[in-house]
Design a protein around this motif. Structure first.
Motif, PDB file in Angstrom:
ATOM      1  N   ILE A 180       1.253  -1.366  -0.071  1.00 18.35           N
ATOM      2  CA  ILE A 180      -0.346   0.436  -0.313  1.00 18.35           C
ATOM      3  C   ILE A 180       0.797   1.226   0.206  1.00 18.35           C
ATOM      4  CG2 ILE A 180      -2.091  -1.064   1.027  1.00 18.35           C
ATOM      5  CD1 ILE A 180      -0.927   0.446   3.854  1.00 18.35           C
ATOM      6  N   ARG A 181       1.988   0.926  -0.151  1.00 18.91           N
ATOM      7  CA  ARG A 181       2.790   2.072   0.192  1.00 18.91           C
ATOM      8  C   ARG A 181       3.345   2.786  -1.132  1.00 18.91           C
ATOM      9  NH1 ARG A 181       4.166   3.553   5.109  1.00 18.91           N
ATOM     10  NH2 ARG A 181       4.493   1.496   6.894  1.00 18.91           N
ATOM     11  N   PRO A 182       3.669   4.438  -1.511  1.00 19.96           N
ATOM     12  CA  PRO A 182       3.868   4.908  -2.989  1.00 19.96           C
ATOM     13  C   PRO A 182       5.826   4.493  -3.112  1.00 19.96           C
ATOM     14  CG  PRO A 182       2.995   6.444  -1.406  1.00 19.96           C
ATOM     15  CD  PRO A 182       2.751   4.971  -0.424  1.00 19.96           C
ATOM     16  N   SER A 183       5.388   4.370  -4.123  1.00 17.20           N
ATOM     17  CA  SER A 183       6.717   4.535  -4.531  1.00 17.20           C
ATOM     18  C   SER A 183       7.216   5.918  -5.201  1.00 17.20           C
ATOM     19  CB  SER A 183       7.010   3.147  -6.245  1.00 17.20           C
ATOM     20  OG  SER A 183       6.256   3.500  -6.967  1.00 17.20           O
ATOM     21  N   GLU A 184       8.589   5.859  -4.969  1.00 14.67           N
ATOM     22  CA  GLU A 184       8.591   6.867  -5.323  1.00 14.67           C
ATOM     23  C   GLU A 184       7.941   7.935  -7.080  1.00 14.67           C
ATOM     24  OE1 GLU A 184      10.289  10.619  -5.264  1.00 14.67           O
ATOM     25  OE2 GLU A 184      10.635   9.554  -3.980  1.00 14.67           O
ATOM     26  N   GLN A 185       8.317   6.410  -8.280  1.00 13.13           N
ATOM     27  CA  GLN A 185       7.469   6.305  -8.907  1.00 13.13           C
ATOM     28  C   GLN A 185       6.187   7.691  -8.835  1.00 13.13           C
ATOM     29  OE1 GLN A 185       7.225   3.522 -11.840  1.00 13.13           O
ATOM     30  NE2 GLN A 185       6.498   4.839 -13.363  1.00 13.13           N
ATOM     31  N   ASP A 186       5.155   6.876  -7.517  1.00 13.22           N
ATOM     32  CA  ASP A 186       4.459   7.506  -8.016  1.00 13.22           C
ATOM     33  C   ASP A 186       4.145   8.674  -7.242  1.00 13.22           C
ATOM     34  OD1 ASP A 186       2.893   4.732  -8.463  1.00 13.22           O
ATOM     35  OD2 ASP A 186       3.107   3.753  -6.053  1.00 13.22           O
ATOM     36  N   ARG A 187       5.220   9.285  -6.453  1.00 10.02           N
ATOM     37  CA  ARG A 187       4.907  10.338  -5.701  1.00 10.02           C
ATOM     38  C   ARG A 187       5.187  11.619  -7.127  1.00 10.02           C
ATOM     39  NH1 ARG A 187       4.847   9.871  -0.524  1.00 10.02           N
ATOM     40  NH2 ARG A 187       5.906   8.141  -0.123  1.00 10.02           N
ATOM     41  N   ARG A 188       6.491  10.261  -7.932  1.00  6.55           N
ATOM     42  CA  ARG A 188       7.069  11.715  -8.672  1.00  6.55           C
ATOM     43  C   ARG A 188       5.042  11.928 -10.133  1.00  6.55           C
ATOM     44  NH1 ARG A 188      11.879   8.631  -9.110  1.00  6.55           N
ATOM     45  NH2 ARG A 188      10.931   7.653 -10.456  1.00  6.55           N
ATOM     46  N   LEU A 189       4.893  11.165 -10.439  1.00  3.63           N
ATOM     47  CA  LEU A 189       3.174  11.086 -11.027  1.00  3.63           C
ATOM     48  C   LEU A 189       2.694  11.906 -10.662  1.00  3.63           C
ATOM     49  CD1 LEU A 189       3.349   7.465 -12.418  1.00  3.63           C
ATOM     50  CD2 LEU A 189       3.631   9.235 -14.213  1.00  3.63           C
ATOM     51  N   THR A 190       2.534  11.490  -9.428  1.00  5.40           N
ATOM     52  CA  THR A 190       0.880  12.373  -8.769  1.00  5.40           C
ATOM     53  C   THR A 190       1.726  13.478  -8.748  1.00  5.40           C
ATOM     54  OG1 THR A 190       0.700  10.327  -7.175  1.00  5.40           O
ATOM     55  CG2 THR A 190       0.016  12.978  -6.304  1.00  5.40           C
ATOM     56  N   LYS A 191       2.940  13.928  -8.640  1.00  3.94           N
ATOM     57  CA  LYS A 191       3.151  15.887  -8.900  1.00  3.94           C
ATOM     58  C   LYS A 191       2.835  16.447  -9.916  1.00  3.94           C
ATOM     59  CE  LYS A 191       6.581  18.929  -7.654  1.00  3.94           C
ATOM     60  NZ  LYS A 191       8.074  19.025  -6.871  1.00  3.94           N
ATOM     61  N   LYS A 192       3.527  15.318 -10.696  1.00  2.00           N
ATOM     62  CA  LYS A 192       3.775  16.270 -12.927  1.00  2.00           C
ATOM     63  C   LYS A 192       1.980  15.830 -12.469  1.00  2.00           C
ATOM     64  CE  LYS A 192       7.437  14.199 -14.442  1.00  2.00           C
ATOM     65  NZ  LYS A 192       8.012  12.553 -15.136  1.00  2.00           N
ATOM     66  N   ARG A 193       1.341  15.032 -12.156  1.00  2.00           N
ATOM     67  CA  ARG A 193      -0.529  15.207 -12.579  1.00  2.00           C
ATOM     68  C   ARG A 193      -1.196  16.365 -12.023  1.00  2.00           C
ATOM     69  NH1 ARG A 193       2.279  12.237 -15.620  1.00  2.00           N
ATOM     70  NH2 ARG A 193       2.088  10.462 -16.344  1.00  2.00           N
ATOM     71  N   SER A 194      -0.580  16.880 -10.739  1.00  2.00           N
ATOM     72  CA  SER A 194      -1.052  17.860 -10.154  1.00  2.00           C
ATOM     73  C   SER A 194      -0.551  18.896 -11.225  1.00  2.00           C
ATOM     74  CB  SER A 194      -0.413  17.692  -8.126  1.00  2.00           C
ATOM     75  OG  SER A 194      -1.263  16.304  -7.693  1.00  2.00           O
ATOM     76  N   GLU A 195       0.676  18.823 -11.205  1.00  2.00           N
ATOM     77  CA  GLU A 195       0.728  20.273 -11.839  1.00  2.00           C
ATOM     78  C   GLU A 195      -0.002  21.138 -12.714  1.00  2.00           C
ATOM     79  OE1 GLU A 195       3.139  22.700 -10.849  1.00  2.00           O
ATOM     80  OE2 GLU A 195       2.505  21.522  -8.820  1.00  2.00           O
ATOM     81  N   ALA A 196      -0.341  19.926 -13.630  1.00  2.00           N
ATOM     82  CA  ALA A 196      -0.822  19.999 -14.933  1.00  2.00           C
ATOM     83  C   ALA A 196      -2.128  19.808 -14.899  1.00  2.00           C
ATOM     84  CB  ALA A 196      -1.223  17.806 -15.766  1.00  2.00           C
ATOM     85  N   GLY A 197      -2.915  19.121 -14.258  1.00  3.15           N
ATOM     86  CA  GLY A 197      -3.894  19.976 -13.713  1.00  3.15           C
ATOM     87  C   GLY A 197      -3.927  21.486 -12.979  1.00  3.15           C
ATOM     88  N   LYS A 198      -3.337  22.144 -12.092  1.00  2.43           N
ATOM     89  CA  LYS A 198      -3.669  23.301 -12.483  1.00  2.43           C
ATOM     90  C   LYS A 198      -3.510  24.214 -13.387  1.00  2.43           C
ATOM     91  CE  LYS A 198      -0.224  22.993  -7.885  1.00  2.43           C
ATOM     92  NZ  LYS A 198       0.199  23.112  -7.671  1.00  2.43           N
ATOM     93  N   HIS A 199      -2.944  23.363 -15.154  1.00 10.09           N
ATOM     94  CA  HIS A 199      -3.286  24.452 -15.678  1.00 10.09           C
ATOM     95  C   HIS A 199      -4.486  24.668 -16.513  1.00 10.09           C
ATOM     96  CE1 HIS A 199       1.367  25.404 -15.677  1.00 10.09           C
ATOM     97  NE2 HIS A 199       1.069  24.101 -15.070  1.00 10.09           N
ATOM     98  N   LEU A 200      -5.109  23.595 -16.282  1.00  9.64           N
ATOM     99  CA  LEU A 200      -5.989  23.313 -16.687  1.00  9.64           C
ATOM    100  C   LEU A 200      -7.327  23.157 -16.101  1.00  9.64           C
ATOM    101  CD1 LEU A 200      -5.314  19.157 -18.143  1.00  9.64           C
ATOM    102  CD2 LEU A 200      -5.549  21.577 -19.536  1.00  9.64           C
ATOM    103  N   ASP A 201      -7.278  23.799 -14.692  1.00 11.24           N
ATOM    104  CA  ASP A 201      -8.041  23.955 -13.464  1.00 11.24           C
ATOM    105  C   ASP A 201      -8.815  23.043 -13.259  1.00 11.24           C
ATOM    106  OD1 ASP A 201      -7.447  27.026 -13.655  1.00 11.24           O
ATOM    107  OD2 ASP A 201      -8.255  27.019 -15.189  1.00 11.24           O
ATOM    108  N   ILE A 202      -7.915  21.574 -12.967  1.00 12.24           N
ATOM    109  CA  ILE A 202      -8.947  20.683 -12.724  1.00 12.24           C
ATOM    110  C   ILE A 202      -8.096  19.765 -10.709  1.00 12.24           C
ATOM    111  CG2 ILE A 202      -9.117  17.966 -13.273  1.00 12.24           C
ATOM    112  CD1 ILE A 202      -9.677  18.716 -15.831  1.00 12.24           C
TER     113      ILE A 202
END
Length: 80
Positions: free
Chosen positions: A25-47
């Motif tokens: 159940i623990r997030p991997s480092e790749q999971d953390r990076r992908l979450t951060k990238k998706r969060s940043e992309a979402g900000k540009h789309l107002d999501i």
């Protein structure tokens, strides 16, 4: 692709979900990076990305017992 469904449905937020077949159940480092990238992309789309849930077989079984779960087109739909 991740944001396509949200944009088509005029969503203002989303929750990311993916599985760990290993049951870990623990997030991997790749999971953390992908979450951060998706969060940043979402900000540009107002999501807003509200959360990122790791789905394991144990959680899968609990949800299937608790909710009427249907799988449609790669998405899990929780119908209460």
């Amino acid at each position: 692709m991740i944001f396509k469904h949200a944009l088509e449905n005029q969503s203002c937020s989303m929750i990311l979900v993916h599985n760990h077949p290993s049951g870990n159940i623990r997030p991997s480092e790749q999971d953390r990076r992908l979450t951060k990238k998706r969060s940043e992309a979402g900000k540009h789309l107002d999501i807003i990305v509200l959360d990122h849930i790791i789905f394991t077989e144990v959680l899968n079984q609990l949800c299937r017992r608790r909710y009427d779960v249907k799988e449609r087109g790669g998405y899990l739909l929780f119908l209460d």
